[in-house]
Design a protein around this motif. Structure first.
Motif, PDB file in Angstrom:
ATOM      1  N   GLN A  24       9.324  -2.085  -1.783  1.00 12.65           N
ATOM      2  CA  GLN A  24       8.928  -0.943  -0.966  1.00 12.65           C
ATOM      3  C   GLN A  24       9.097   0.381  -1.708  1.00 12.65           C
ATOM      4  N   ALA A  25      10.195   0.477  -2.473  1.00 13.07           N
ATOM      5  CA  ALA A  25      10.460   1.721  -3.207  1.00 13.07           C
ATOM      6  C   ALA A  25      11.398   1.425  -4.367  1.00 13.07           C
ATOM      7  N   GLN A  26      11.319   2.291  -5.366  1.00  8.39           N
ATOM      8  CA  GLN A  26      12.214   2.194  -6.520  1.00  8.39           C
ATOM      9  C   GLN A  26      12.628   3.603  -6.899  1.00  8.39           C
ATOM     10  N   ALA A  62       0.818  -1.227   0.000  1.00  9.49           N
ATOM     11  CA  ALA A  62       0.000   0.000   0.000  1.00  9.49           C
ATOM     12  C   ALA A  62       0.845   1.268   0.000  1.00  9.49           C
ATOM     13  N   ASN A  63       1.990   1.258   0.668  1.00  4.32           N
ATOM     14  CA  ASN A  63       2.798   2.480   0.800  1.00  4.32           C
ATOM     15  C   ASN A  63       4.024   2.495  -0.114  1.00  4.32           C
ATOM     16  N   VAL A  64       3.981   1.773  -1.235  1.00  2.00           N
ATOM     17  CA  VAL A  64       5.076   1.769  -2.202  1.00  2.00           C
ATOM     18  C   VAL A  64       5.265   3.165  -2.793  1.00  2.00           C
ATOM     19  N   ASP A  75      18.634   1.422 -11.565  1.00  2.00           N
ATOM     20  CA  ASP A  75      17.548   1.551 -10.598  1.00  2.00           C
ATOM     21  C   ASP A  75      18.055   1.099  -9.240  1.00  2.00           C
ATOM     22  N   ALA A  76      17.478   1.665  -8.202  1.00  2.00           N
ATOM     23  CA  ALA A  76      17.666   1.167  -6.842  1.00  2.00           C
ATOM     24  C   ALA A  76      16.320   0.600  -6.409  1.00  2.00           C
TER      25      ALA A  76
END
Length: 156
Positions: A142-144, A62-64, A132-133
């Motif tokens: 979680q994040a990109q 949900a918090n991506v 990309d990270a």
């Protein structure tokens, strides 16, 4: 128009298109956790290469958050879903389908994978390279942070 004004205008258009796509996108798929950070990134790359929206979103909680060049940010599963609904269109329609992304180098730092990649396609004038990270947590993306700029991809 200066490059900065063009970038701001493009970002505003992209956000407007993505906002309108939220109502048109398919229902978000259930989450599918992977065994670890390496598996999350491997599945993400396979899903991107397959242009499979459901597989991409199955890893996004949900918090991506997706951080793109020029300050664009997709925050939350709905916004990321809308963004990827545009990404998984055929290349001729403004998406990336038809490109094949290949990992060239990976550096792992905890649950974050920093990936240098190459995109190839028969219609490209030259391979396109970027990085990309991917920050993972509990088997999910979680994040990109990405360097990908579709407008920089050179076609024949």
């Amino acid at each position: 128009m200066t490059n900065r004004h063009f970038a701001v205008r493009w970002t505003m258009i992209a956000i407007a298109v993505a906002s309108g796509a939220v109502a048109q996108q398919p229902r978000l798929p259930p989450l599918k956790r992977q065994a670890g950070a390496d598996a999350v990134v491997k599945e993400h790359m396979a899903a991107i290469n397959a242009c499979d929206w459901k597989r991409i979103l199955a890893q996004d909680p949900a918090n991506v958050e997706i951080f793109s060049p020029d300050g664009a940010l997709a925050r939350g599963r709905e916004a990321v879903g809308a963004m990827f609904a545009q990404v998984v269109k055929p290349f001729q329609e403004g998406g990336i389908c038809g490109l094949k992304f290949t990992v060239e180098h990976t550096q792992k730092v905890g649950d974050t994978l920093n990936v240098q990649w190459r995109a190839d396609a028969p219609f490209l004038a030259a391979p396109y390279r970027g990085a990309d990270a991917y920050e993972t947590k509990d088997g999910l993306m979680q994040a990109q942070v990405t360097t990908f700029k579709r407008d920089d991809v050179k076609t024949k």
